[in-house]
Design a protein around this motif. Structure first.
Motif, PDB file in Angstrom:
ATOM      1  N   VAL A  48     -42.912  -6.363 -27.102  1.00 59.95           N
ATOM      2  CA  VAL A  48     -43.518  -6.195 -25.778  1.00 59.95           C
ATOM      3  C   VAL A  48     -44.157  -7.502 -25.329  1.00 59.95           C
ATOM      4  O   VAL A  48     -44.901  -8.138 -26.075  1.00 59.95           O
ATOM      5  CB  VAL A  48     -44.577  -5.079 -25.784  1.00 59.95           C
ATOM      6  N   LYS A  49     -43.866  -7.901 -24.097  1.00 58.03           N
ATOM      7  CA  LYS A  49     -44.425  -9.119 -23.527  1.00 58.03           C
ATOM      8  C   LYS A  49     -45.478  -8.779 -22.469  1.00 58.03           C
ATOM      9  O   LYS A  49     -45.443  -7.688 -21.888  1.00 58.03           O
ATOM     10  CB  LYS A  49     -43.307  -9.963 -22.899  1.00 58.03           C
ATOM     11  N   PRO A  50     -46.402  -9.687 -22.213  1.00 58.70           N
ATOM     12  CA  PRO A  50     -47.401  -9.441 -21.159  1.00 58.70           C
ATOM     13  C   PRO A  50     -46.727  -9.206 -19.817  1.00 58.70           C
ATOM     14  O   PRO A  50     -45.642  -9.738 -19.549  1.00 58.70           O
ATOM     15  CB  PRO A  50     -48.231 -10.732 -21.148  1.00 58.70           C
ATOM     16  N   VAL A  51     -47.371  -8.415 -18.983  1.00 55.84           N
ATOM     17  CA  VAL A  51     -46.831  -8.142 -17.658  1.00 55.84           C
ATOM     18  C   VAL A  51     -46.808  -9.428 -16.840  1.00 55.84           C
ATOM     19  O   VAL A  51     -47.736 -10.235 -16.877  1.00 55.84           O
ATOM     20  CB  VAL A  51     -47.686  -7.086 -16.930  1.00 55.84           C
ATOM     21  N   SER A  52     -45.722  -9.619 -16.098  1.00 58.21           N
ATOM     22  CA  SER A  52     -45.577 -10.783 -15.225  1.00 58.21           C
ATOM     23  C   SER A  52     -44.872 -10.334 -13.956  1.00 58.21           C
ATOM     24  O   SER A  52     -44.257  -9.258 -13.924  1.00 58.21           O
ATOM     25  CB  SER A  52     -44.752 -11.870 -15.919  1.00 58.21           C
ATOM     26  N   VAL A  75     -41.430   1.923 -26.110  1.00 62.60           N
ATOM     27  CA  VAL A  75     -42.465   0.998 -25.650  1.00 62.60           C
ATOM     28  C   VAL A  75     -41.833  -0.334 -25.236  1.00 62.60           C
ATOM     29  O   VAL A  75     -42.387  -1.408 -25.478  1.00 62.60           O
ATOM     30  CB  VAL A  75     -43.540   0.771 -26.743  1.00 62.60           C
ATOM     31  N   GLY A  76     -40.655  -0.263 -24.627  1.00 67.00           N
ATOM     32  CA  GLY A  76     -39.985  -1.462 -24.129  1.00 67.00           C
ATOM     33  C   GLY A  76     -40.707  -2.014 -22.916  1.00 67.00           C
ATOM     34  O   GLY A  76     -41.569  -1.361 -22.323  1.00 67.00           O
ATOM     35  N   ASN A  77     -40.356  -3.220 -22.520  1.00 68.89           N
ATOM     36  CA  ASN A  77     -41.016  -3.881 -21.390  1.00 68.89           C
ATOM     37  C   ASN A  77     -40.847  -3.117 -20.082  1.00 68.89           C
ATOM     38  O   ASN A  77     -41.792  -3.013 -19.296  1.00 68.89           O
ATOM     39  CB  ASN A  77     -40.486  -5.312 -21.248  1.00 68.89           C
ATOM     40  N   ASP A  78     -39.651  -2.584 -19.841  1.00 72.15           N
ATOM     41  CA  ASP A  78     -39.432  -1.824 -18.613  1.00 72.15           C
ATOM     42  C   ASP A  78     -40.220  -0.518 -18.621  1.00 72.15           C
ATOM     43  O   ASP A  78     -40.838  -0.138 -17.621  1.00 72.15           O
ATOM     44  CB  ASP A  78     -37.942  -1.517 -18.432  1.00 72.15           C
ATOM     45  N   GLU A  79     -40.183   0.187 -19.750  1.00 68.96           N
ATOM     46  CA  GLU A  79     -40.884   1.466 -19.843  1.00 68.96           C
ATOM     47  C   GLU A  79     -42.372   1.296 -19.575  1.00 68.96           C
ATOM     48  O   GLU A  79     -42.978   2.071 -18.819  1.00 68.96           O
ATOM     49  CB  GLU A  79     -40.688   2.098 -21.229  1.00 68.96           C
ATOM     50  N   LEU A  80     -42.970   0.261 -20.176  1.00 67.51           N
ATOM     51  CA  LEU A  80     -44.406   0.062 -20.009  1.00 67.51           C
ATOM     52  C   LEU A  80     -44.752  -0.530 -18.643  1.00 67.51           C
ATOM     53  O   LEU A  80     -45.905  -0.460 -18.221  1.00 67.51           O
ATOM     54  CB  LEU A  80     -44.941  -0.839 -21.121  1.00 67.51           C
ATOM     55  N   ALA A  81     -43.770  -1.097 -17.954  1.00 65.50           N
ATOM     56  CA  ALA A  81     -44.004  -1.570 -16.593  1.00 65.50           C
ATOM     57  C   ALA A  81     -43.924  -0.407 -15.602  1.00 65.50           C
ATOM     58  O   ALA A  81     -44.444  -0.501 -14.483  1.00 65.50           O
ATOM     59  CB  ALA A  81     -42.989  -2.643 -16.216  1.00 65.50           C
ATOM     60  N   LEU A  82     -43.285   0.685 -16.035  1.00 67.64           N
ATOM     61  CA  LEU A  82     -43.124   1.850 -15.167  1.00 67.64           C
ATOM     62  C   LEU A  82     -44.148   2.949 -15.438  1.00 67.64           C
ATOM     63  O   LEU A  82     -44.341   3.836 -14.614  1.00 67.64           O
ATOM     64  CB  LEU A  82     -41.711   2.428 -15.332  1.00 67.64           C
ATOM     65  N   GLY A  83     -44.808   2.899 -16.588  1.00 70.13           N
ATOM     66  CA  GLY A  83     -45.789   3.932 -16.918  1.00 70.13           C
ATOM     67  C   GLY A  83     -46.283   3.791 -18.341  1.00 70.13           C
ATOM     68  O   GLY A  83     -46.509   2.679 -18.824  1.00 70.13           O
TER      69      GLY A  83
END
Length: 235
Positions: free
Chosen positions: A64-68, A103-111
């Motif tokens: 997981v990477k920080p949100v950008s 807990v992928g980057n897209d999943e955590l960016a969506l919720g």
């Protein structure tokens, strides 16, 4: 004449520097608002459960990477490729998020995202990860802000739904842990007298995590729930 042009050039440089500073100071704010808009879109909250899941869930938290802005844009573009398996609501903190597998980057960016493929609401330990934008509004940020300010009270209610049933939890623990401590995501039947929900979000440094546990207090079918409960999930 040269002196005049030097003064003008100096003014232009100052203006550009002030502009750059303003953009830098407001970057986190606008990024946070973008994150809030994506994750809390009422249309998406309602329809994401009907999407066709096109990607295999990723349960590797280390990736997981920080949100950008780039990651938010990517998640927004492919949001229809991810199917929500439920929702989490904490009305006292104005939290309502879709829940996705992984807990992928897209999943955590969506919720919010699940840690394991076998976890079920209302059973054993149901762990969820969510981003902390440190803005008090997006993802799990309200929980972090409340904890830091001493306003995350025991007994705070958590509502989960898998779109069939509603599960009621109450917070009983909240404390900071090492970022690599994932033992609290496991099923630990020896230490759990009741089913629990475990929530994780990073602190502002990214070196630690806030861990929040809630104990199950009851459940019922979503169909038979009161209008007030359905309204929490915008039904």
């Amino acid at each position: 004449m040269k002196s005049r042009w030097k003064n003008i050039a100096g003014i232009i440089i100052i203006i550009l520097l002030l502009g750059a500073i303003t953009i830098a100071l407001n970057f986190d704010y606008f990024q946070g608002r973008a994150a809030y808009s994506i994750s809390n879109s009422e249309t998406y909250l309602k329809h994401a459960r009907h999407n066709k899941q096109k990607h295999k869930p990723n349960y590797n938290l280390k990736q997981v990477k920080p949100v950008s802005p780039k990651s938010l844009l990517h998640a927004w573009r492919c949001q229809r490729d991810y199917r929500a398996v439920g929702q989490i609501a904490i009305p006292e903190k104005n939290i309502l998020l879709n829940i996705f597998k992984g807990v992928g980057n897209d999943e955590l960016a969506l919720g919010a995202g699940t840690f394991r493929a076998d976890q079920k609401m209302g059973k054993n330990n149901y762990p969820l990860a969510g981003h902390n934008m440190d803005d008090g509004t997006s993802y799990f940020s309200p929980l972090y802000t409340a904890k830091v300010n001493g306003q995350l009270a025991k007994g705070t209610r958590i509502f989960l739904t898998d779109f069939k049933n509603v599960y009621y939890y109450q917070i009983d623990q909240a404390y900071f842990i090492n970022a690599y401590n994932l033992r609290l995501t496991f099923n630990r039947k020896k230490f759990q007298k009741k089913p629990v929900i475990s929530m994780f979000t990073c602190d502002w440094t990214g070196q630690g995590r806030l861990f929040i546990r809630g104990c199950l207090t009851g459940s019922q079918s979503l169909h038979s729930a009161s209008k007030k409960i359905k309204a929490i999930f915008k039904y």
